[in-house]
Structure formats: structure tokens, C-alpha cells
Write a protein that holds these residues in place. Structure first.
Motif, mmCIF file in Angstrom:
data_model
loop_
_atom_site.group_PDB
_atom_site.id
_atom_site.type_symbol
_atom_site.label_atom_id
_atom_site.label_comp_id
_atom_site.label_asym_id
_atom_site.label_seq_id
_atom_site.Cartn_x
_atom_site.Cartn_y
_atom_site.Cartn_z
ATOM 1 N N ASP A 23 0.820 -1.213 0.000
ATOM 2 C CA ASP A 23 0.000 0.000 0.000
ATOM 3 C C ASP A 23 0.853 1.262 0.000
ATOM 4 O O ASP A 23 0.516 2.253 -0.660
ATOM 5 C CB ASP A 23 -0.940 0.016 1.202
ATOM 6 N N GLU B 105 -1.618 4.888 -6.758
ATOM 7 C CA GLU B 105 -2.404 3.728 -7.168
ATOM 8 C C GLU B 105 -3.041 3.032 -5.966
ATOM 9 O O GLU B 105 -2.573 3.164 -4.842
ATOM 10 C CB GLU B 105 -1.503 2.695 -7.864
ATOM 11 N N VAL B 106 -4.086 2.279 -6.225
ATOM 12 C CA VAL B 106 -4.672 1.384 -5.232
ATOM 13 C C VAL B 106 -4.369 -0.031 -5.711
ATOM 14 O O VAL B 106 -4.834 -0.441 -6.782
ATOM 15 C CB VAL B 106 -6.202 1.580 -5.103
ATOM 16 N N THR B 107 -3.546 -0.763 -4.962
ATOM 17 C CA THR B 107 -3.171 -2.129 -5.333
ATOM 18 C C THR B 107 -3.247 -3.017 -4.105
ATOM 19 O O THR B 107 -3.465 -2.543 -2.992
ATOM 20 C CB THR B 107 -1.731 -2.196 -5.890
ATOM 21 N N ARG C 86 -13.619 -1.191 -10.726
ATOM 22 C CA ARG C 86 -13.303 -0.012 -9.907
ATOM 23 C C ARG C 86 -11.856 -0.019 -9.424
ATOM 24 O O ARG C 86 -11.221 1.033 -9.332
ATOM 25 C CB ARG C 86 -14.257 0.034 -8.724
ATOM 26 N N TYR C 87 -11.339 -1.217 -9.099
ATOM 27 C CA TYR C 87 -9.976 -1.355 -8.569
ATOM 28 C C TYR C 87 -9.227 -2.406 -9.381
ATOM 29 O O TYR C 87 -8.993 -3.523 -8.913
ATOM 30 C CB TYR C 87 -10.005 -1.757 -7.090
ATOM 31 N N ARG D 227 -6.198 -2.943 -10.123
ATOM 32 C CA ARG D 227 -4.892 -3.417 -9.654
ATOM 33 C C ARG D 227 -4.975 -4.146 -8.314
ATOM 34 O O ARG D 227 -3.952 -4.451 -7.712
ATOM 35 C CB ARG D 227 -3.920 -2.253 -9.597
ATOM 36 N N VAL D 228 -6.191 -4.409 -7.848
ATOM 37 C CA VAL D 228 -6.380 -5.177 -6.612
ATOM 38 C C VAL D 228 -6.784 -6.598 -7.007
ATOM 39 O O VAL D 228 -7.709 -6.797 -7.782
ATOM 40 C CB VAL D 228 -7.465 -4.550 -5.706
#
Length: 189
Positions: free
Chosen positions: A84, A92-94, A120-121, A123-124
Motif C-alpha cells: 500500500d 495507485e490502489v493495489t 473499480r480497482y 490493480r487489486v
């Protein structure tokens, strides 16, 4: 009480996962002596015997089971913190979310939700494990640090876990027309 080191936390998880000191050493790239030393140090710091050791390996005591669950969650949080932090520095959100669910939720409820979440995410990563919702089941997976979140069919009350209703699903009873007492049918509770 001194805090446990990261190495001691890893030893607790490895000994529990491998079922023995020697196998844990192989997994961690340590000698059996180093693992035993770290395990004794952790037990001294915790003030409790965490594993029963014998010819058959090492088995977590109730105190050990609790400690290993916390160790897994702490190590997971450190891993998440690193990912994070680096992602936030890049804007980014990963990350990865480990989700435990019962079979019908995994096949019928989660696919649409995970598609929207992925949009929406992107990279998660979400990994889904199907776990029978029996005994400690899904709540046990979360409490023991093997999953980050779980989807259960009935409310669970486990210390340290928070539950929230996602939705209520109506159930209908189909029974023979004219039956005088549908509740007397087998399997009706």
C-alpha cells in the motif's frame, strides 16, 4: 514483556504450517537449532508454551493457536503496508484481498460483485477460497489470519471479528396442497 521479532513471528507460522521444527527450518532456510531457539524465545516472551513438541512433530497448544493466528495477521498487515505504501507513492490502489466463502456464495453471489470491484480497482487482486461453513469454518479462517474477509450464511460471534449483514434473502416453503401442518415435514426447522 518484550515484543516478538518478525523472525519469531515467521517461526511461529512456519512451525504451525509445517507441523515440526525441522520442516519449519527447511521452509525458512534456517537450522533446526535456530528455529528451536526462536520458538523458545517467543514462548518466553509470551509467557506460555505455544507448541507441544515430540517425535511426531510440533502441535500448537491453545495458546499457540491464538498466537499463530495473531502472527499470521501481523505478517499479513506488514505485507499489505509495504504494498500500500509503494502504491500510494505512485498514486495507485493495489494489493490482494483473501476472501473465504461458502460454495453457493462463491458461485452465485460473488462473480457479479467481483466484476464490479475489478472495474473499480483493477490493480487489486481478490483470491477466493471455498471453505465449508462448518465448525470454525469461514470465521475461523478470518480469525486465524488465513483470510482477510469472509462471507458467511449465518451470523457468527467470534471475538475480534465484526459482522455486517450484506443482504437478507427470502426463503419460501413449497409443500403439498392441503397439508395440515407444513412444519411437521422432515427437515423443517
Amino acid at each position: 514483556m518484550d515484543d516478538l521479532s518478525m523472525a519469531e513471528l515467521r517461526v511461529l507460522v512456519a512451525v504451525d504450517g509445517e507441523g515440526g521444527v525441522s520442516a519449519a527450518g527447511l521452509r525458512l532456510g534456517l537450522t533446526q537449532s535456530a528455529v528451536s531457539h526462536a520458538l523458545r524465545a517467543a514462548e518466553k516472551k509470551m509467557g506460555a508454551v505455544l507448541f507441544q513438541r515430540g517425535r511426531g512433530g510440533a502441535t500448537a497448544t491453545p495458546a499457540g493457536h491464538a498466537a499463530v493466528g495473531h502472527a499470521r495477521r501481523i505478517l499479513r498487515q506488514i505485507e499489505v503496508m509495504k504494498v500500500d505504501t509503494h502504491a500510494a507513492a505512485r498514486g495507485e490502489v493495489t494489493g490482494t484481498i483473501r476472501l473465504a466463502a461458502f460454495r453457493s456464495a462463491a458461485f452465485h453471489l460473488l462473480p457479479r460483485v467481483l466484476v464490479r470491484f475489478g472495474q473499480r480497482y483493477p490493480r487489486v487482486t481478490v483470491t477466493v477460497r471455498i471453505v465449508p461453513d462448518l465448525g470454525r469454518g469461514i470465521a475461523g479462517e478470518v480469525a486465524d489470519g488465513r483470510a482477510d474477509v469472509g462471507v458467511v450464511s449465518l451470523p457468527v460471534y467470534v471475538d475480534g471479528l465484526v459482522t455486517k449483514e450484506l443482504y437478507a434473502e427470502p426463503y419460501l416453503l413449497a409443500y403439498p396442497e392441503g397439508h395440515p401442518d407444513p412444519r411437521s415435514l422432515s427437515m423443517i426447522d
